[in-house]
Scaffold this active site. Structure first.
Site, PDB file in Angstrom:
ATOM      1  CB  VAL A   1     -40.506 121.136  67.030  1.00 56.99           C
ATOM      2  CG1 VAL A   1     -40.783 121.093  65.526  1.00 56.99           C
ATOM      3  CG2 VAL A   1     -40.540 122.572  67.545  1.00 56.99           C
TER       4      VAL A   1
ATOM      5  CG  ASN B   1     -32.731 117.758  75.848  1.00 57.79           C
ATOM      6  OD1 ASN B   1     -32.224 117.822  74.726  1.00 57.79           O
ATOM      7  ND2 ASN B   1     -34.027 117.895  76.046  1.00 57.79           N
TER       8      ASN B   1
ATOM      9  CE1 TYR C   1     -40.205 125.644  84.870  1.00 57.45           C
ATOM     10  CE2 TYR C   1     -42.427 124.906  85.399  1.00 57.45           C
ATOM     11  CZ  TYR C   1     -41.100 124.632  85.175  1.00 57.45           C
ATOM     12  OH  TYR C   1     -40.646 123.344  85.252  1.00 57.45           O
TER      13      TYR C   1
ATOM     14  NE  ARG D   1     -33.539 132.907  70.487  1.00 61.48           N
ATOM     15  CZ  ARG D   1     -34.805 133.180  70.156  1.00 61.48           C
ATOM     16  NH1 ARG D   1     -35.553 132.240  69.608  1.00 61.48           N
ATOM     17  NH2 ARG D   1     -35.305 134.381  70.332  1.00 61.48           N
TER      18      ARG D   1
ATOM     19  CD  GLU E   1     -25.577 126.471  77.017  1.00 65.30           C
ATOM     20  OE1 GLU E   1     -24.848 126.207  76.024  1.00 65.30           O
ATOM     21  OE2 GLU E   1     -25.478 125.887  78.117  1.00 65.30           O
TER      22      GLU E   1
ATOM     23  CG  HIS F   1     -36.823 123.231  86.133  1.00 69.45           C
ATOM     24  ND1 HIS F   1     -38.072 123.292  86.722  1.00 69.45           N
ATOM     25  CD2 HIS F   1     -36.038 124.070  86.856  1.00 69.45           C
ATOM     26  CE1 HIS F   1     -38.038 124.103  87.755  1.00 69.45           C
ATOM     27  NE2 HIS F   1     -36.821 124.588  87.852  1.00 69.45           N
TER      28      HIS F   1
END
Length: 238
Positions: free
Chosen positions: A105, A145, A99, A155, A153, A140
């Site tokens: 960043v 966002n 999780y 990744r 998505e 989550h």
């Protein structure tokens, strides 16, 4: 496959990765309060910087923390109710999943591939031969966002569930999504489309003499119609 952003040469040469330690609590707390709308208790910061059950990795630039990722390995038997169906039903309760609690960043260093660098480090750890029992990585995210949604998505994380009113932010309920990436051969639960495909495959392999011919033909036709309809609905909803 979508090309991943790469670190600019000057930043790439100066970024280092290290694990968090208790002396980082103050800096990590300040960053998380800047990045995320959720208030974490002090005990959470103490845990992620000192407890070995967390994978807590920082990206630093001239000793300053400019990004971090925090994840936890746990058996699926310990998942919250809304996350209980991440894996196909044949996986035992002790099967491990990871999780992602946090990934962020510093603003001035975004769009330099640092989030990808941190995520890649986590995935390399989870796909090492010592962690092959881990079958999925999930997280989550707020439904609003859009930057985070596009990142995950790209990744290859897939949207798993819509979570209405999942977050409480400044006294207001906010919707969220869960996202999941299957690793080490992990498989999602079967959908109705998967069940129909399997049944249709079985019926195709059956010899007509194994059933009365009219029963065989009727069942096969029904399955084919249902499969066609299900495939059409999946395509329409994608």
């Amino acid at each position: 496959m979508t090309a991943q952003p790469v670190l600019s040469l000057s930043v790439q040469q100066e970024v280092q990765l290290r694990f968090l330690n208790p002396s980082d609590v103050g800096e990590v707390k300040k960053l998380c309060r800047e990045w995320f709308p959720i208030e974490y208790p002090d005990s959470w910061y103490e845990e992620i910087t000192s407890n070995s059950r967390f994978y807590s990795l920082a990206a630093t630039h001239h000793a300053r923390i400019i990004g971090l990722i925090v994840a936890e390995l746990k058996p699926q038997s310990k998942l919250n109710k809304e996350d209980g169906d991440l894996l196909a039903s044949y996986y035992p309760p002790a099967t491990q999943v990871a999780y992602i609690l946090s990934l962020g960043v510093v603003g001035d260093f975004r769009r330099n591939g640092i989030a990808s660098l941190l995520l890649d480090s986590l995935l390399s750890y989870l796909t090492s031969k010592e962690r092959l029992e881990c079958k999925a990585v999930y997280l989550h995210v707020l439904s609003t966002n859009s930057v985070a949604l596009r990142f995950y998505e790209r990744r290859r994380f897939r949207r798993h569930l819509f979570l209405p009113y999942y977050y409480a932010i400044q006294g207001k309920a906010r919707d969220g999504y869960s996202y999941v990436l299957y690793i080490n051969g992990g498989q999602p639960p079967w959908s109705i489309f998967d069940y129909l495909s399997h049944c249709s495959s079985v019926m195709t392999k059956l010899q007509p003499c194994a059933l009365p011919r009219h029963v065989y033909s009727a069942v096969r036709n029904i399955l084919q119609r249902l499969l066609s309809r299900s495939a059409s609905e999946v395509s329409h909803n994608s």
